[in-house]
Scaffold this motif. Structure first.
Motif, mmCIF file in Angstrom:
data_model
loop_
_atom_site.group_PDB
_atom_site.id
_atom_site.type_symbol
_atom_site.label_atom_id
_atom_site.label_comp_id
_atom_site.label_asym_id
_atom_site.label_seq_id
_atom_site.Cartn_x
_atom_site.Cartn_y
_atom_site.Cartn_z
ATOM 1 N N LYS B 22 0.831 -1.195 0.000
ATOM 2 C CA LYS B 22 0.000 0.000 0.000
ATOM 3 C C LYS B 22 0.881 1.267 0.000
ATOM 4 C CE LYS B 22 -3.010 2.253 3.159
ATOM 5 N NZ LYS B 22 -3.512 2.148 4.530
ATOM 6 N N PHE B 23 1.940 1.223 0.801
ATOM 7 C CA PHE B 23 2.810 2.393 0.852
ATOM 8 C C PHE B 23 3.647 2.538 -0.390
ATOM 9 C CE2 PHE B 23 2.427 5.128 4.360
ATOM 10 C CZ PHE B 23 1.460 4.469 5.084
ATOM 11 N N PHE B 24 3.942 1.391 -0.966
ATOM 12 C CA PHE B 24 4.658 1.442 -2.230
ATOM 13 C C PHE B 24 3.804 2.170 -3.266
ATOM 14 C CE2 PHE B 24 5.056 -0.487 -6.450
ATOM 15 C CZ PHE B 24 6.326 -0.037 -6.763
ATOM 16 N N ASP B 25 2.535 1.806 -3.341
ATOM 17 C CA ASP B 25 1.634 2.433 -4.325
ATOM 18 C C ASP B 25 1.491 3.931 -4.062
ATOM 19 O OD1 ASP B 25 1.256 0.040 -5.564
ATOM 20 O OD2 ASP B 25 -0.587 -0.452 -4.483
ATOM 21 N N MET B 30 4.989 9.738 -6.529
ATOM 22 C CA MET B 30 5.495 11.028 -6.057
ATOM 23 C C MET B 30 6.934 11.288 -6.479
ATOM 24 S SD MET B 30 3.912 11.013 -2.228
ATOM 25 C CE MET B 30 4.754 12.514 -1.785
ATOM 26 N N GLU B 31 7.225 12.568 -6.685
ATOM 27 C CA GLU B 31 8.596 12.940 -7.071
ATOM 28 C C GLU B 31 9.356 13.488 -5.875
ATOM 29 O OE1 GLU B 31 9.693 14.602 -10.567
ATOM 30 O OE2 GLU B 31 8.523 13.081 -11.644
ATOM 31 N N GLY B 32 10.668 13.336 -5.905
ATOM 32 C CA GLY B 32 11.515 13.947 -4.885
ATOM 33 C C GLY B 32 11.372 13.337 -3.506
ATOM 34 N N VAL B 33 10.961 12.073 -3.473
ATOM 35 C CA VAL B 33 10.796 11.418 -2.177
ATOM 36 C C VAL B 33 12.145 10.901 -1.676
ATOM 37 C CG1 VAL B 33 9.743 9.449 -0.987
ATOM 38 C CG2 VAL B 33 8.448 10.702 -2.718
ATOM 39 N N ILE B 34 12.449 11.171 -0.400
ATOM 40 C CA ILE B 34 13.602 10.520 0.212
ATOM 41 C C ILE B 34 13.086 9.232 0.804
ATOM 42 C CG2 ILE B 34 15.319 10.604 2.046
ATOM 43 C CD1 ILE B 34 15.500 13.521 1.731
ATOM 44 N N SER B 35 13.683 8.146 0.407
ATOM 45 C CA SER B 35 13.140 6.877 0.847
ATOM 46 C C SER B 35 13.934 6.256 1.981
ATOM 47 C CB SER B 35 13.078 5.888 -0.309
ATOM 48 O OG SER B 35 12.547 4.684 0.170
ATOM 49 N N GLU B 335 0.232 4.190 10.727
ATOM 50 C CA GLU B 335 -0.171 4.459 9.341
ATOM 51 C C GLU B 335 -0.362 5.952 9.099
ATOM 52 O OE1 GLU B 335 -2.395 2.224 6.910
ATOM 53 O OE2 GLU B 335 -1.761 0.293 7.752
ATOM 54 N N GLU B 336 -0.987 6.618 10.080
ATOM 55 C CA GLU B 336 -1.174 8.066 9.937
ATOM 56 C C GLU B 336 0.173 8.765 9.841
ATOM 57 O OE1 GLU B 336 -5.302 8.469 12.599
ATOM 58 O OE2 GLU B 336 -3.353 8.745 13.539
ATOM 59 N N PHE B 337 1.064 8.356 10.726
ATOM 60 C CA PHE B 337 2.390 8.982 10.736
ATOM 61 C C PHE B 337 3.066 8.800 9.376
ATOM 62 C CE2 PHE B 337 6.900 9.372 11.323
ATOM 63 C CZ PHE B 337 7.083 10.305 12.331
ATOM 64 N N ALA B 338 3.092 7.569 8.918
ATOM 65 C CA ALA B 338 3.808 7.278 7.665
ATOM 66 C C ALA B 338 3.164 8.008 6.487
ATOM 67 C CB ALA B 338 3.834 5.772 7.405
ATOM 68 N N GLU B 339 1.841 8.034 6.480
ATOM 69 C CA GLU B 339 1.159 8.660 5.359
ATOM 70 C C GLU B 339 1.347 10.177 5.365
ATOM 71 O OE1 GLU B 339 -2.624 6.930 4.681
ATOM 72 O OE2 GLU B 339 -3.313 8.574 3.387
ATOM 73 N N VAL B 347 9.026 12.040 2.886
ATOM 74 C CA VAL B 347 9.945 11.029 3.393
ATOM 75 C C VAL B 347 9.142 9.745 3.523
ATOM 76 C CG1 VAL B 347 11.394 10.294 5.324
ATOM 77 C CG2 VAL B 347 11.320 12.705 4.672
ATOM 78 N N ALA B 348 9.629 8.688 2.875
ATOM 79 C CA ALA B 348 8.909 7.417 2.930
ATOM 80 C C ALA B 348 9.475 6.533 4.036
ATOM 81 C CB ALA B 348 9.015 6.695 1.585
ATOM 82 N N VAL B 349 8.601 6.108 4.941
ATOM 83 C CA VAL B 349 8.961 5.108 5.949
ATOM 84 C C VAL B 349 7.858 4.052 5.917
ATOM 85 C CG1 VAL B 349 10.149 6.772 7.444
ATOM 86 C CG2 VAL B 349 7.723 6.283 7.830
ATOM 87 N N VAL B 350 8.049 2.954 6.601
ATOM 88 C CA VAL B 350 7.020 1.922 6.606
ATOM 89 C C VAL B 350 6.369 1.887 7.985
ATOM 90 C CG1 VAL B 350 6.534 -0.522 6.222
ATOM 91 C CG2 VAL B 350 8.354 0.597 4.921
#
Ligand SMILES: Cc1ncc(COP(=O)(O)O)c(C=O)c1O
Lengths: 166, 389
Positions: B22-25, B30-35, B335-339, B347-350
Motif C-alpha cells: 500500500k505504501f509502495f503504491d 510522487m517525485e523527490g521522495v527521500i526513501s 499508518e497516519e504517521f507514515a502517510e 519522506v517514505a517510511v514503513v
C-alpha cells in the motif's frame, strides 16, 4: 606510524567526505565531539591528513576545461641527493600538479595542468627540458578523466531501488 | 463472463496483501521522495561480482545447474558456514541453493508443516512469515514483543505460546524490522525451551553479516540445535545482491532431501548466472562486506542518535539496517504517521503495524541511504514532529 582503530575510521570517513563536521563524525564512531576534534587535530599536525580538497569535474565548467598532460621525464640523478633534488626543482612550478618517482623506462612522472596545449608545450620545452639534469621528456596529453583518486567522474549514482520494499 | 474470485483457492483469498504494498503504491507516483522505506542495501553489488556474472554469460553458462545448485557454490557455502557456525554442512547432502532466502523459507515450511500445525512467529516480523506458513497449510501463531524490551523474545512468552500443535518456530536475528539482534545467552535460553518441547527452528540469518555490536551467534551453533534447525541465509543483504535472487538452506540431510524435492519440482534450480556471481562473492567478497558493514554501523549511530534527539525514541539496533523508533509523542497511529510524513515532507517510511500488532506505534526506517539523504530526511522528520508536539 601506528594509529588506533578510531583514528583510522576518522581517516576513512574524511577521505570519503571531508565536509562532515567533527560533531557528525563523533556520532558515527561513538566518540565525544572533543575527542574527535582532538584526533583530527593530531592527524593534521602529523601531516597524516595533508589537505582537504574537492574533486571537480572541470570538463563541465565552460571556459575552465583546462588541459592536463602526463610527462615521462628521464633525468641524470646527482651524487648525494639522488632524484630528490631535481624532483623538488620540478614540483615547485605552479603548473606542476604531481611528481612521482617511477620504476621502469623513465624516472619521474610529472603531471602538468595548463590553459591550453600550447601553454603546456611551452612549459615543457622552455622550463622542464632545459633543466640541467633532465635528459629527455615524453608528453602525453590526458584526453578524458574517467576515474581519479577513487572517484568515478561521470558516475550515474541515481538510486535505482523502488521507494518502498520489504 | 466468469467470476474469477469463485475460482480462487480459499488459502489465497484469506491471505492479506502486504501492508508494504500500500505504501509502495502511495509513494510510487510522487517525485523527490527521500526513501527510508527500502529493505535493501544502498550499495550496488560489488563490481567483481557483477563482472563474474558477465564472464559466465560470455562463456555461455546459460543452462540449468544441478537442482541443489552448483557444487562449487555449495562448497563455498559450506566453508562459509563452517567459519561462521563451526558446523560442518556437507555440500552434497546438507546444502540447497534457492531463489533468495524467500524461497528457502518457503521450502523449509512446506517440508515440515502438516495441515493444522502451528508455527510460531515473533512479531514485529518480516512480512512473509505468516503468509508462508498459511500457504504451507499451517497456522501462524504470533508472539508479540515490546519496545521496552528492545523487541527481544522473552522465554516465558515462548513457553506460553507453545501448544500440542506447535511444530516449529521462526527466529530472525538480526531482525527485520526492529534491527534487534539476540546474543548467545538469549539464544541459549530459547534453545532450552525448544529442546524441552521438541520443536524445530527455522533460523532466518539473512542479516548475519550485518551485526554491529556483539559477535554474531548463529542459532545452529547453540549446543544441540543444529540437528533441529533449518538454517536460512542468502546473498541479498550482506553481499548487496537483492536482485540476483539467491539464497540457501542448510540442514540435516533428511530435511534437506525433503526440501530438495519441493525445490526440484517447483523451481528446478536457482538462476545460473547468479550462482556464478555468488561464487565470486563468497571467494573474494569479504572485504566488501566488511566495508559495507562498517558504513552501515556509522550511519546507524548517526541516525539513531538523531531520532532520539527528535523525540522518536529508538533502541540501538544491534544489526540489519533498520531503526524502529516509537512515534508515540505525535499521538498518531503508525499508518497516519507514515502517510502524513510522506505527503507533507516526502519522506517514505514503513508503518510498524504492517509487521504485526506489536509494531503499532512504531515506524521502520531503513538507514541504508547516503549520509546526505539521511541528514535531509532527519531535518524533515524533525520539522514534522515539532509541528505535532
Ligand atoms: C528477514 C528477512 N528474511 C528474508 C528476506 C528475503 O530475502 P531474499 O532477498 O534473499 O529473498 C528478507 C528481505 O527483506 C528479510 O528481511
Amino acid at each position: 606510524m601506528k594509529f588506533t582503530e578510531k583514528e583510522v575510521e576518522i581517516l576513512e570517513i574524511l577521505e570519503d567526505d571531508c565536509r562532515l563536521s567533527a560533531e557528525q563524525i563523533a556520532k558515527m564512531i561513538d566518540l565525544t565531539e572533543a575527542e574527535t576534534k582532538e584526533m583530527i587535530q593530531n592527524l593534521e599536525d602529523q601531516r597524516i591528513i595533508v589537505d582537504y580538497t574537492a574533486q571537480v569535474n572541470w570538463r563541465k565548467v565552460d571556459g575552465h576545461e583546462g588541459v592536463k598532460a602526463m610527462i615521462d621525464v628521464k633525468v641524470q640523478p646527482k651524487r648525494g641527493v639522488g632524484f630528490d633534488d631535481i624532483a623538488s626543482r620540478i614540483y615547485r612550478f605552479n603548473e606542476v600538479k604531481s611528481v612521482y618517482l617511477m620504476s621502469g623506462a623513465y624516472d619521474l612522472s610529472v603531471i602538468i595542468e595548463g590553459k591550453s596545449m600550447s601553454a603546456i608545450a611551452q612549459f615543457v620545452s622552455e622550463k622542464l627540458s632545459t633543466l640541467d639534469s633532465v635528459l629527455s621528456t615524453t608528453t602525453h596529453f590526458i584526453l578524458k578523466k574517467y576515474k581519479h583518486d577513487g572517484t568515478i567522474f561521470e558516475q550515474d549514482d541515481e538510486d535505482k531501488r523502488i521507494v518502498v520494499s520489504p | 463472463m466468469i467470476e474469477p474470485s469463485h475460482y480462487l483457492s480459499n488459502t489465497v483469498k484469506d491471505l492479506k496483501p502486504s501492508g508494504i504494498r500500500k505504501f509502495f503504491d502511495l509513494a510510487a507516483g510522487m517525485e523527490g521522495v527521500i526513501s527510508l522505506g527500502v529493505g535493501e542495501p544502498d550499495f550496488v553489488t560489488p563490481w567483481n561480482v557483477r563482472e563474474a556474472c558477465i564472464l559466465s554469460l560470455e562463456q555461455g553458462y546459460t543452462s540449468y545447474t544441478a537442482n541443489a545448485g552448483l557444487i562449487e557454490l555449495r562448497n563455498e557455502i559450506s566453508y562459509y558456514l563452517k567459519e561462521k557456525t563451526n558446523i560442518d554442512y556437507s555440500p552434497k547432502h546438507e546444502i540447497l541453493v534457492t531463489v533468495g532466502a524467500s524461497q528457502a523459507l518457503d521450502v523449509a515450511l512446506r517440508a515440515i508443516v502438516n495441515p493444522g500445525d502451528e508455527v510460531i512467529i515473533i512479531e514485529p516480523s518480516f512480512v512473509s512469515y505468516a503468509s508462508l506458513v498459511s500457504l504451507a497449510g499451517g497456522v501462524p501463531v504470533s508472539i508479540q514483543t515490546s519496545g521496552e524490551m528492545e523487541f527481544k523474545l522473552q522465554p516465558a512468552e515462548l513457553e506460553k505460546a507453545i501448544t500440542e500443535k506447535t511444530k516449529a518456530i521462526i527466529l530472525c536475528s538480526p531482525n527485520n524490522p526492529t534491527g534487534t539482534a539476540l546474543v548467545k545467552e538469549e539464544l541459549e535460553r530459547i534453545a532450552e525451551i525448544i529442546e524441552k518441547h521438541d520443536l524445530l527452528v527455522i533460523s532466518d540469518e539473512i542479516y548475519a553479516e550485518l551485526t554491529y555490536d556483539d559477535v554474531y551467534t548463529s542459532f545452529v551453533s547453540i549446543d544441540g540445535m543444529a540437528e533441529r534447525t533449518i538454517l536460512v541465509n542468502g546473498f541479498s543483504k550482506g553481499f548487496a545482491m537483492t536482485g540476483w535472487r539467491l539464497g540457501y538452506v542448510a540442514a540435516n540431510s533428511e530435511f534437506l532431501s525433503a526440501m530438495l524435492k519441493i525445490h526440484q519440482y517447483s523451481m528446478m534450480c536457482a538462476p545460473t548466472m547468479a550462482q556464478y556471481a555468488a561464487i565470486e562473492a563468497m571467494k573474494n567478497g569479504k572485504e566488501d562486506v566488511l566495508h559495507m558493514k562498517k558504513s552501515y554501523r556509522q550511519r546507524r549511530n548517526l541516525f539513531v542518535g538523531a531520532l532520539n534527539d527528535i523525540g522518536l525514541t529508538c533502541h540501538v539496533p544491534g544489526g540489519a539496517f533498520y531503526a524502529f523508533p516509537s512515534i508515540q509523542i505525535t499521538n498518531l497511529s503508525s499508518e497516519e504517521f507514515a502517510e502524513q510524513l510522506l505527503l507533507e515532507e516526502k519522506v517514505a517510511v514503513v508503518p510498524g503495524n504492517v509487521f504485526g500488532e506489536s509494531g503499532e506505534g512504531y515506524i521502520r526506517c531503513s538507514y541504508a541511504s547516503s549520509l546526505d539523504q539521511l541528514q535531509e530526511a532527519l531535518k524533515r522528520m524533525k520539522r514534522f514532529v515539532q509541528k505535532r508536539v
